[in-house]
Design a protein around this motif. Structure first.
Motif, PDB file in Angstrom:
ATOM      1  N   LEU B 220       0.850  -1.194   0.000  1.00  0.00           N
ATOM      2  CA  LEU B 220       0.000   0.000   0.000  1.00  0.00           C
ATOM      3  C   LEU B 220       0.880   1.237   0.000  1.00  0.00           C
ATOM      4  O   LEU B 220       1.857   1.303   0.748  1.00  0.00           O
ATOM      5  N   ILE B 221       0.536   2.200  -0.833  1.00  0.00           N
ATOM      6  CA  ILE B 221       1.227   3.485  -0.781  1.00  0.00           C
ATOM      7  C   ILE B 221       0.181   4.570  -0.537  1.00  0.00           C
ATOM      8  O   ILE B 221      -0.625   4.868  -1.421  1.00  0.00           O
ATOM      9  N   PRO B 222       0.163   5.167   0.667  1.00  0.00           N
ATOM     10  CA  PRO B 222      -0.812   6.233   0.935  1.00  0.00           C
ATOM     11  C   PRO B 222      -0.527   7.431   0.033  1.00  0.00           C
ATOM     12  O   PRO B 222       0.625   7.831  -0.144  1.00  0.00           O
ATOM     13  N   ILE B 223      -1.604   7.970  -0.538  1.00  0.00           N
ATOM     14  CA  ILE B 223      -1.463   9.131  -1.432  1.00  0.00           C
ATOM     15  C   ILE B 223      -1.782  10.385  -0.642  1.00  0.00           C
ATOM     16  O   ILE B 223      -2.820  10.458   0.001  1.00  0.00           O
ATOM     17  N   ARG B 224      -0.877  11.374  -0.673  1.00  0.00           N
ATOM     18  CA  ARG B 224      -1.136  12.553   0.159  1.00  0.00           C
ATOM     19  C   ARG B 224      -1.548  13.805  -0.604  1.00  0.00           C
ATOM     20  O   ARG B 224      -1.852  14.829  -0.013  1.00  0.00           O
ATOM     21  N   SER B 225      -1.569  13.716  -1.934  1.00  0.00           N
ATOM     22  CA  SER B 225      -2.000  14.875  -2.708  1.00  0.00           C
ATOM     23  C   SER B 225      -2.461  14.442  -4.092  1.00  0.00           C
ATOM     24  O   SER B 225      -2.155  13.327  -4.523  1.00  0.00           O
ATOM     25  N   VAL B 226      -3.164  15.340  -4.763  1.00  0.00           N
ATOM     26  CA  VAL B 226      -3.614  15.035  -6.121  1.00  0.00           C
ATOM     27  C   VAL B 226      -2.410  14.853  -7.033  1.00  0.00           C
ATOM     28  O   VAL B 226      -2.358  13.954  -7.873  1.00  0.00           O
ATOM     29  N   GLY B 227      -1.422  15.721  -6.822  1.00  0.00           N
ATOM     30  CA  GLY B 227      -0.221  15.653  -7.650  1.00  0.00           C
ATOM     31  C   GLY B 227       0.436  14.288  -7.538  1.00  0.00           C
ATOM     32  O   GLY B 227       0.849  13.698  -8.539  1.00  0.00           O
ATOM     33  N   MET B 228       0.490  13.784  -6.312  1.00  0.00           N
ATOM     34  CA  MET B 228       1.112  12.477  -6.103  1.00  0.00           C
ATOM     35  C   MET B 228       0.298  11.387  -6.800  1.00  0.00           C
ATOM     36  O   MET B 228       0.852  10.484  -7.416  1.00  0.00           O
ATOM     37  N   ALA B 229      -1.036  11.496  -6.724  1.00  0.00           N
ATOM     38  CA  ALA B 229      -1.887  10.497  -7.376  1.00  0.00           C
ATOM     39  C   ALA B 229      -1.625  10.486  -8.873  1.00  0.00           C
ATOM     40  O   ALA B 229      -1.472   9.427  -9.490  1.00  0.00           O
ATOM     41  N   GLU B 244     -11.254   6.529 -10.332  1.00  0.00           N
ATOM     42  CA  GLU B 244     -12.111   6.798  -9.179  1.00  0.00           C
ATOM     43  C   GLU B 244     -11.283   7.396  -8.024  1.00  0.00           C
ATOM     44  O   GLU B 244     -11.709   8.353  -7.372  1.00  0.00           O
ATOM     45  N   ILE B 245     -10.111   6.842  -7.813  1.00  0.00           N
ATOM     46  CA  ILE B 245      -9.259   7.347  -6.731  1.00  0.00           C
ATOM     47  C   ILE B 245      -8.783   8.755  -7.043  1.00  0.00           C
ATOM     48  O   ILE B 245      -8.767   9.638  -6.182  1.00  0.00           O
ATOM     49  N   LEU B 246      -8.447   8.957  -8.303  1.00  0.00           N
ATOM     50  CA  LEU B 246      -7.987  10.283  -8.721  1.00  0.00           C
ATOM     51  C   LEU B 246      -9.094  11.322  -8.494  1.00  0.00           C
ATOM     52  O   LEU B 246      -8.839  12.403  -7.955  1.00  0.00           O
ATOM     53  N   THR B 247     -10.297  10.967  -8.893  1.00  0.00           N
ATOM     54  CA  THR B 247     -11.429  11.880  -8.731  1.00  0.00           C
ATOM     55  C   THR B 247     -11.643  12.192  -7.246  1.00  0.00           C
ATOM     56  O   THR B 247     -11.853  13.353  -6.867  1.00  0.00           O
ATOM     57  N   ARG B 248     -11.583  11.172  -6.437  1.00  0.00           N
ATOM     58  CA  ARG B 248     -11.778  11.407  -4.994  1.00  0.00           C
ATOM     59  C   ARG B 248     -10.731  12.365  -4.448  1.00  0.00           C
ATOM     60  O   ARG B 248     -11.033  13.255  -3.661  1.00  0.00           O
ATOM     61  N   MET B 249      -9.501  12.179  -4.887  1.00  0.00           N
ATOM     62  CA  MET B 249      -8.424  13.054  -4.411  1.00  0.00           C
ATOM     63  C   MET B 249      -8.647  14.478  -4.906  1.00  0.00           C
ATOM     64  O   MET B 249      -8.404  15.444  -4.194  1.00  0.00           O
ATOM     65  N   GLN B 251     -11.456  15.924  -5.612  1.00  0.00           N
ATOM     66  CA  GLN B 251     -12.622  16.579  -5.000  1.00  0.00           C
ATOM     67  C   GLN B 251     -12.488  16.770  -3.497  1.00  0.00           C
ATOM     68  O   GLN B 251     -13.296  17.475  -2.893  1.00  0.00           O
ATOM     69  N   ALA B 252     -11.484  16.146  -2.922  1.00  0.00           N
ATOM     70  CA  ALA B 252     -11.365  16.179  -1.459  1.00  0.00           C
ATOM     71  C   ALA B 252     -11.024  17.578  -0.959  1.00  0.00           C
ATOM     72  O   ALA B 252     -10.250  18.300  -1.579  1.00  0.00           O
ATOM     73  N   LYS B 253     -11.621  17.948   0.198  1.00  0.00           N
ATOM     74  CA  LYS B 253     -11.286  19.229   0.815  1.00  0.00           C
ATOM     75  C   LYS B 253      -9.912  19.119   1.446  1.00  0.00           C
ATOM     76  O   LYS B 253      -9.071  19.985   1.311  1.00  0.00           O
ATOM     77  N   ASP B 254      -9.711  18.012   2.138  1.00  0.00           N
ATOM     78  CA  ASP B 254      -8.429  17.777   2.784  1.00  0.00           C
ATOM     79  C   ASP B 254      -7.809  16.530   2.148  1.00  0.00           C
ATOM     80  O   ASP B 254      -8.229  15.399   2.413  1.00  0.00           O
ATOM     81  N   ALA B 255      -6.831  16.770   1.264  1.00  0.00           N
ATOM     82  CA  ALA B 255      -6.265  15.673   0.476  1.00  0.00           C
ATOM     83  C   ALA B 255      -5.650  14.591   1.366  1.00  0.00           C
ATOM     84  O   ALA B 255      -5.829  13.394   1.123  1.00  0.00           O
ATOM     85  N   LYS B 256      -4.942  15.011   2.392  1.00  0.00           N
ATOM     86  CA  LYS B 256      -4.285  14.034   3.251  1.00  0.00           C
ATOM     87  C   LYS B 256      -5.300  13.137   3.955  1.00  0.00           C
ATOM     88  O   LYS B 256      -5.120  11.931   4.057  1.00  0.00           O
ATOM     89  N   GLU B 257      -6.363  13.784   4.415  1.00  0.00           N
ATOM     90  CA  GLU B 257      -7.405  13.023   5.098  1.00  0.00           C
ATOM     91  C   GLU B 257      -8.028  11.997   4.152  1.00  0.00           C
ATOM     92  O   GLU B 257      -8.236  10.838   4.507  1.00  0.00           O
ATOM     93  N   GLY B 259      -6.645  10.770   1.461  1.00  0.00           N
ATOM     94  CA  GLY B 259      -5.636   9.752   1.151  1.00  0.00           C
ATOM     95  C   GLY B 259      -5.607   8.681   2.222  1.00  0.00           C
ATOM     96  O   GLY B 259      -5.542   7.475   1.925  1.00  0.00           O
ATOM     97  N   ALA B 260      -5.669   9.107   3.485  1.00  0.00           N
ATOM     98  CA  ALA B 260      -5.647   8.151   4.592  1.00  0.00           C
ATOM     99  C   ALA B 260      -6.909   7.291   4.557  1.00  0.00           C
ATOM    100  O   ALA B 260      -6.864   6.081   4.797  1.00  0.00           O
ATOM    101  N   ARG B 261      -8.038   7.940   4.224  1.00  0.00           N
ATOM    102  CA  ARG B 261      -9.309   7.201   4.169  1.00  0.00           C
ATOM    103  C   ARG B 261      -9.248   6.137   3.065  1.00  0.00           C
ATOM    104  O   ARG B 261      -9.695   4.997   3.260  1.00  0.00           O
ATOM    105  N   ILE B 262      -8.678   6.510   1.926  1.00  0.00           N
ATOM    106  CA  ILE B 262      -8.598   5.561   0.806  1.00  0.00           C
ATOM    107  C   ILE B 262      -7.767   4.339   1.211  1.00  0.00           C
ATOM    108  O   ILE B 262      -8.163   3.194   0.985  1.00  0.00           O
ATOM    109  N   ILE B 263      -6.632   4.607   1.845  1.00  0.00           N
ATOM    110  CA  ILE B 263      -5.768   3.484   2.240  1.00  0.00           C
ATOM    111  C   ILE B 263      -6.484   2.589   3.246  1.00  0.00           C
ATOM    112  O   ILE B 263      -6.417   1.359   3.180  1.00  0.00           O
ATOM    113  N   LEU B 264      -7.206   3.224   4.154  1.00  0.00           N
ATOM    114  CA  LEU B 264      -7.949   2.474   5.156  1.00  0.00           C
ATOM    115  C   LEU B 264      -8.971   1.555   4.482  1.00  0.00           C
ATOM    116  O   LEU B 264      -9.095   0.374   4.818  1.00  0.00           O
TER     117      LEU B 264
END
Ligand code: SF4
Ligand code: SF4
Lengths: 215, 305
Positions: B220-229, B244-249, B251-257, B259-264
């Motif tokens: 697993l690699i947690p994504i912390r920003s849209v740029g990283m995705a 789908e993951i890219l879109t979520r990143m 649209q996210a208000k807090d990218a880090k949050e 990213g953590a949610r996606i990994i979870l």
């Protein structure tokens, strides 16, 4: 067998020529001509360049096949012009350079970098086929050499970097192991890829020291 | 027990393992590794130390492992075939074992073309599958590759990587089978984002019965920003990031949050896939997120065996 060459940067050639005032040029009518690195027109181009930096070209010739023993005869025929030069600049592969070196008692310099043994895949595009490892595995790899065509010379590929038929090093480079896979699949021989290819004996390659075969 | 490492004990006891990654610094500071070790010690069973990853020169994996070991954190020493021949490899294995390192991960290594020394000569004397064989031979036969005896034991728990997203897809299970045949004990996969494809691969793995012979940890690699995705999708070969993951990143208000949610979510999903025995979190510079994710995934406290 085709030896693929490229011309060295002229600054490097210039540095090799150093103080020499008179230069004799040798090209090759076989591989270097095919690669457009040591045929007649390249020789004439080099003649201009060498003259531009204030040196004199005492003569030039395109030897039909510079790596051949007949090179000796060709050099004898032009002995006078060669004699008049301080050094020889060879626009042939390194084999040609070394053949000329063998027969002359003057400094011999390469104008080309010898790249690999390859073939012309499409007009003007040359690809590598063999690094002469000394223990050929082509029987197991559908006739495609993994040592030169796989960026990591893997014997049990394809690695995890193989995507859409391309190698991880560049979208312009085919993954050798995808090619091997496809060919084996077409021939119903995919079971060959289930076997672990054992660790290679590199002593037959250049790693084993200078190689020599005596018949 | 082959090496008796913590990771081996966890996996052999049928527990769900958690490993993480600590990249060594581009310098000689022990503190960098120590900081990561301290952060990760309570939330994972072992920590991988990368071996000049992406062909960028860093502190050696062996040294990084020793620094972790001194803290009481169990290391996994990564070893690539790019930079060493069989002489150096076997010598390093002996040294590692002497220093108390029991987990070694066998990799081909990224090509030096993209590293910071692209003019280097690479080695690739043996490949990653042959590296597994080499280690198994040292451990089980107590022999060097040349056939000579090694004095004493070489206890090792042998790891390797697998990439379900590389091509040809059908070959990916064959390659895993070869690694199993070579003697691998555990696998850490390439980063999983496309869980459906990973599940398909795992299905083929279990069909061949390979899950009974090797422990598979989903990477697993947690994504912390849209740029990283985007970067992961476009430039990291062998990684596939679904839209789908890219879109979520995006649209996210807090990218880090997010990213953590996606990994979870991915952890929750891979945990349910038969044959998956753990997760391997490669946080590449965002190690801070690991304790939180592991806790939220209900994987704390880590078992002490
Ligand atoms: S396996 Fe060796 S001999 Fe055969 S083509 Fe490749 S480099 Fe040449
Ligand atoms: S992608 Fe293919 S050619 Fe490139 S290193 Fe991997 S196996 Fe070799």
């Amino acid at each position: 067998m085709k030896t693929i060459t490229e011309q060295k940067p002229f600054d490097e050639i210039k540095a090799a020529l150093g103080e020499a005032e008179k230069v004799y040029l040798v090209g090759c009518g076989t591989c270097a001509t095919m690669c457009h690195t040591g045929g007649k027109s390249e020789l004439l181009g080099m003649k201009d360049k060498v003259e531009t930096i204030g040196k004199k070209v005492t003569g030039w010739m395109v030897i039909p096949t510079a790596c051949d023993e007949l090179t000796r005869d060709a050099l004898i025929e032009s002995a006078e012009d060669i004699e008049a030069a301080d050094c020889i600049l060879v626009m042939a592969c390194a084999f040609g350079v070394q053949t000329v070196t063998l027969y002359l008692n003057k400094p011999v310099y390469p104008a080309l970098n010898t790249l690999f043994i390859g073939r012309e895949e499409s007009p003007g595009c040359f690809t590598e086929v063999c690094m002469q490892c000394g223990s050929c595995v082509l029987a197991k790899t559908a006739g495609i050499c993994p040592l030169v065509r796989c960026a990591k010379s893997l014997l049990n590929g394809p690695c995890g970097g193989s995507v859409d038929g391309k190698c991880e090093i560049s979208p312009d480079t085919s993954c050798a192991w995808q090619l091997i896979y496809d060919r084996l699949a077409a021939q119903g021989q995919l079971d060959k890829l289930e076997e672990i290819e054992p660790i290679k004996d590199w002593s037959t390659s250049q790693s084993g020291g200078p190689r020599k075969v005596t018949l | 027990m082959k090496a008796g490492t913590n990771l081996e004990k966890i996996l052999e006891s049928g527990r769900f393992a958690v490993t993480a990654e600590a990249g060594p610094p581009k310098g000689a500071s022990a503190a960098v590794i120590q900081r990561k070790g301290e952060l990760l010690r309570h939330c994972c069973d072992a920590v991988n130390v990368t071996d000049n990853q992406t062909a960028i020169v860093r502190m050696s994996s062996l040294a990084g492992c020793v620094l972790l070991k001194q803290l009481g954190v169990e290391p996994v020493m990564q070893m690539v075939c790019r930079d060493k021949n069989r002489i150096a490899i076997q010598s390093d294995v002996l040294g590692a074992v002497a220093l108390g390192i029991g987990n070694i991960l066998c990799l081909s290594g990224d090509h030096q073309k993209f590293g910071n020394h692209p003019t280097a000569k690479n080695v690739f004397d043996i490949d990653s599958i042959q590296l597994i064989q080499t280690l198994k031979n040292m451990r089980d036969e107590k022999k060097f590759l040349c056939g000579e005896d090694i004095s004493g034991e070489v206890p090792l728990f042998i790891g390797a990587a697998a990439n379900p997203y590389a091509d040809p897809f059908e070959f990916r299970v064959v390659r895993l089978a070869k690694k199993v045949k070579a003697g691998v004990d555990f696998i850490q996969t390439q980063a999983v984002y496309d869980v459906a494809k990973f599940a398909r691969w795992m299905e083929m793995v279990t069909e061949r019965g390979l899950d009974k012979e090797v422990h598979i940890l989903a990477g697993l690699i947690p994504i912390r920003s849209v740029g990283m995705a985007r970067y992961m999708r476009d430039y990291v070969s062998g990684v596939s990031v679904p839209d789908e993951i890219l879109t979520r990143m995006e649209q996210a208000k807090d990218a880090k949050e997010e990213g953590a949610r996606i990994i979870l979510e991915i952890i929750e999903q891979v945990k349910e896939i038969p044959g998956v025995h753990g997760v391997h979190i490669m946080a590449v510079g965002w190690e801070d997120v690991i304790p939180q994710v592991v806790e939220q995934a209900g994987l704390l406290p880590r078992p002490v065996l």
